[in-house]
Design a protein around this motif. Structure first.
Motif, mmCIF file in Angstrom:
data_model
loop_
_atom_site.group_PDB
_atom_site.id
_atom_site.type_symbol
_atom_site.label_atom_id
_atom_site.label_comp_id
_atom_site.label_asym_id
_atom_site.label_seq_id
_atom_site.Cartn_x
_atom_site.Cartn_y
_atom_site.Cartn_z
ATOM 1 N N SER A 31 0.984 -1.631 -0.532
ATOM 2 C CA SER A 31 0.010 -0.275 -0.092
ATOM 3 C C SER A 31 0.817 1.334 0.245
ATOM 4 C CB SER A 31 -0.971 0.224 1.181
ATOM 5 O OG SER A 31 -0.497 -0.382 2.359
ATOM 6 N N ARG A 32 1.611 0.882 -0.204
ATOM 7 C CA ARG A 32 3.206 2.564 -0.234
ATOM 8 C C ARG A 32 3.591 2.434 -1.458
ATOM 9 N NH1 ARG A 32 6.803 2.337 5.248
ATOM 10 N NH2 ARG A 32 5.285 2.683 6.426
ATOM 11 N N GLU A 70 6.740 1.332 -7.149
ATOM 12 C CA GLU A 70 7.850 2.147 -7.155
ATOM 13 C C GLU A 70 7.146 3.262 -5.345
ATOM 14 O OE1 GLU A 70 6.382 4.598 -10.274
ATOM 15 O OE2 GLU A 70 7.065 3.106 -11.795
ATOM 16 N N GLY A 71 8.585 2.329 -4.936
ATOM 17 C CA GLY A 71 7.717 2.896 -3.454
ATOM 18 C C GLY A 71 7.860 4.452 -3.575
ATOM 19 N N ARG A 72 6.778 4.780 -2.006
ATOM 20 C CA ARG A 72 6.952 6.485 -1.803
ATOM 21 C C ARG A 72 6.983 6.559 -0.570
ATOM 22 N NH1 ARG A 72 7.320 6.401 -6.486
ATOM 23 N NH2 ARG A 72 5.910 7.908 -7.356
ATOM 24 N N LEU A 73 6.156 7.105 0.585
ATOM 25 C CA LEU A 73 6.844 7.629 1.397
ATOM 26 C C LEU A 73 8.093 7.675 1.895
ATOM 27 C CD1 LEU A 73 2.708 6.575 2.727
ATOM 28 C CD2 LEU A 73 4.369 9.829 2.001
ATOM 29 N N ASN A 130 -5.530 -3.934 -2.807
ATOM 30 C CA ASN A 130 -4.315 -3.441 -1.259
ATOM 31 C C ASN A 130 -4.844 -4.521 -0.460
ATOM 32 O OD1 ASN A 130 -3.102 -1.317 -3.074
ATOM 33 N ND2 ASN A 130 -3.756 -0.483 -1.087
ATOM 34 N N ALA A 131 -5.986 -5.275 -0.627
ATOM 35 C CA ALA A 131 -6.190 -5.849 0.156
ATOM 36 C C ALA A 131 -5.728 -7.129 -0.127
ATOM 37 C CB ALA A 131 -8.033 -6.407 0.584
ATOM 38 N N ARG A 132 -5.034 -7.509 -0.982
ATOM 39 C CA ARG A 132 -4.829 -9.137 -1.967
ATOM 40 C C ARG A 132 -3.651 -8.502 -2.444
ATOM 41 N NH1 ARG A 132 -9.234 -12.958 -3.138
ATOM 42 N NH2 ARG A 132 -11.052 -11.888 -3.554
ATOM 43 N N ASN A 133 -3.360 -6.896 -2.247
ATOM 44 C CA ASN A 133 -1.666 -6.715 -2.661
ATOM 45 C C ASN A 133 -1.684 -7.751 -4.003
ATOM 46 O OD1 ASN A 133 -1.009 -5.942 -0.084
ATOM 47 N ND2 ASN A 133 0.444 -8.167 0.056
ATOM 48 N N THR A 134 -2.093 -7.438 -4.930
ATOM 49 C CA THR A 134 -1.850 -7.655 -6.200
ATOM 50 C C THR A 134 -3.053 -6.720 -7.548
ATOM 51 O OG1 THR A 134 -3.016 -9.863 -5.542
ATOM 52 C CG2 THR A 134 -3.107 -8.906 -8.099
ATOM 53 N N VAL A 135 -2.155 -6.072 -8.676
ATOM 54 C CA VAL A 135 -2.286 -5.258 -9.292
ATOM 55 C C VAL A 135 -3.097 -5.768 -10.613
ATOM 56 C CG1 VAL A 135 0.320 -5.153 -10.220
ATOM 57 C CG2 VAL A 135 -1.474 -3.263 -10.557
ATOM 58 N N TYR A 136 -3.972 -4.865 -10.897
ATOM 59 C CA TYR A 136 -3.669 -5.671 -12.966
ATOM 60 C C TYR A 136 -3.878 -5.079 -14.400
ATOM 61 C CZ TYR A 136 -6.363 -8.538 -8.796
ATOM 62 O OH TYR A 136 -6.724 -9.206 -7.929
ATOM 63 N N LEU A 137 -3.888 -6.102 -14.651
ATOM 64 C CA LEU A 137 -4.235 -4.756 -16.062
ATOM 65 C C LEU A 137 -4.823 -5.606 -17.500
ATOM 66 C CD1 LEU A 137 -2.493 -2.187 -17.796
ATOM 67 C CD2 LEU A 137 -1.330 -3.893 -19.050
ATOM 68 N N ASP A 139 -3.304 4.783 -3.662
ATOM 69 C CA ASP A 139 -4.220 3.928 -3.534
ATOM 70 C C ASP A 139 -5.079 3.514 -4.018
ATOM 71 O OD1 ASP A 139 -5.332 7.638 -2.724
ATOM 72 O OD2 ASP A 139 -4.597 6.599 -4.613
ATOM 73 N N GLY A 140 -4.844 3.451 -5.592
ATOM 74 C CA GLY A 140 -5.451 3.787 -6.816
ATOM 75 C C GLY A 140 -6.582 4.725 -7.033
ATOM 76 N N ALA A 141 -6.193 5.887 -5.980
ATOM 77 C CA ALA A 141 -7.101 6.591 -6.957
ATOM 78 C C ALA A 141 -6.463 7.155 -7.842
ATOM 79 C CB ALA A 141 -6.947 7.616 -5.835
ATOM 80 N N ARG A 142 -5.564 7.710 -8.265
ATOM 81 C CA ARG A 142 -5.205 7.686 -9.489
ATOM 82 C C ARG A 142 -4.469 7.332 -11.145
ATOM 83 N NH1 ARG A 142 -3.829 10.525 -5.439
ATOM 84 N NH2 ARG A 142 -1.609 10.266 -5.401
ATOM 85 N N ALA A 143 -4.674 7.144 -11.891
ATOM 86 C CA ALA A 143 -4.340 5.628 -12.987
ATOM 87 C C ALA A 143 -3.650 6.750 -14.111
ATOM 88 C CB ALA A 143 -5.086 5.138 -13.313
ATOM 89 N N THR A 144 -2.400 6.499 -15.018
ATOM 90 C CA THR A 144 -1.893 6.726 -15.720
ATOM 91 C C THR A 144 -1.829 5.968 -16.985
ATOM 92 O OG1 THR A 144 0.031 7.292 -15.360
ATOM 93 C CG2 THR A 144 -0.551 9.022 -14.709
ATOM 94 N N ARG A 145 -1.817 6.488 -18.230
ATOM 95 C CA ARG A 145 -1.502 5.225 -19.235
ATOM 96 C C ARG A 145 -0.993 5.696 -20.877
ATOM 97 N NH1 ARG A 145 -7.640 3.408 -20.038
ATOM 98 N NH2 ARG A 145 -8.113 6.024 -19.365
ATOM 99 N N ALA A 146 -0.253 4.973 -20.842
ATOM 100 C CA ALA A 146 0.346 5.691 -22.100
ATOM 101 C C ALA A 146 -0.008 5.595 -23.890
ATOM 102 C CB ALA A 146 1.414 4.246 -22.738
ATOM 103 N N ASP A 147 -0.524 6.786 -23.764
ATOM 104 C CA ASP A 147 -1.294 7.297 -25.555
ATOM 105 C C ASP A 147 -2.221 5.738 -26.265
ATOM 106 O OD1 ASP A 147 0.214 10.399 -26.056
ATOM 107 O OD2 ASP A 147 -1.702 9.729 -24.387
#
Length: 119
Positions: free
Chosen positions: A29-30, A98-101, A73-80, A53-61
């Motif tokens: 979650s960090r 990519e770490g934050r905080l 974040n409950a499953r520690n998984t990201v999807y595409l 937090d999943g609130a913002r996303a960017t994508r390549a054109d």
């Protein structure tokens, strides 16, 4: 630390696939999470990124309107979620953390999963 991608495979043009990246060994979650891809003979390129937090996303054109990044974040998984796939989407797809905080500057990569778009 592990990032394990799955969900790749062979799909026809116009088809769909959903890639998953399961994370372990760090505070998921960090971390911002990203997807990159590398086609044969080409450099690795950015595909999509999602905030911690999943609130913002960017994508390549090149994938806007076709690919969606999300995370659980409950499953520690990201999807595409990939739809309307094209021949040029053929590549090895990698997830990246990519770490934050307090973890800012730390990065982890998965081993990749092959996506082949072919008729």
């Amino acid at each position: 630390v592990q990032l394990v991608e799955s969900g790749g495979g062979l799909v026809q043009p116009g088809g769909s696939l959903r890639l998953s990246c399961a994370a372990s060994g760090f505070t998921f979650s960090r971390y911002y999470m990203s997807w990159y891809r590398q086609a044969p003979g080409k450099e690795r390129e950015f595909v999509a990124r999602i905030s911690s937090d999943g609130a913002r996303a960017t994508r390549a054109d090149s994938v806007k309107g076709r690919f969606t990044i999300s995370r659980d974040n409950a499953r520690n998984t990201v999807y595409l979620q990939m739809s309307s796939l094209k021949f040029e989407d053929t590549a090895v797809y990698y997830c990246k953390a990519e770490g934050r905080l307090d973890d800012y500057g730390i990065e982890y990569w998965g081993q990749g999963t092959q996506v082949t778009v072919s008729s």
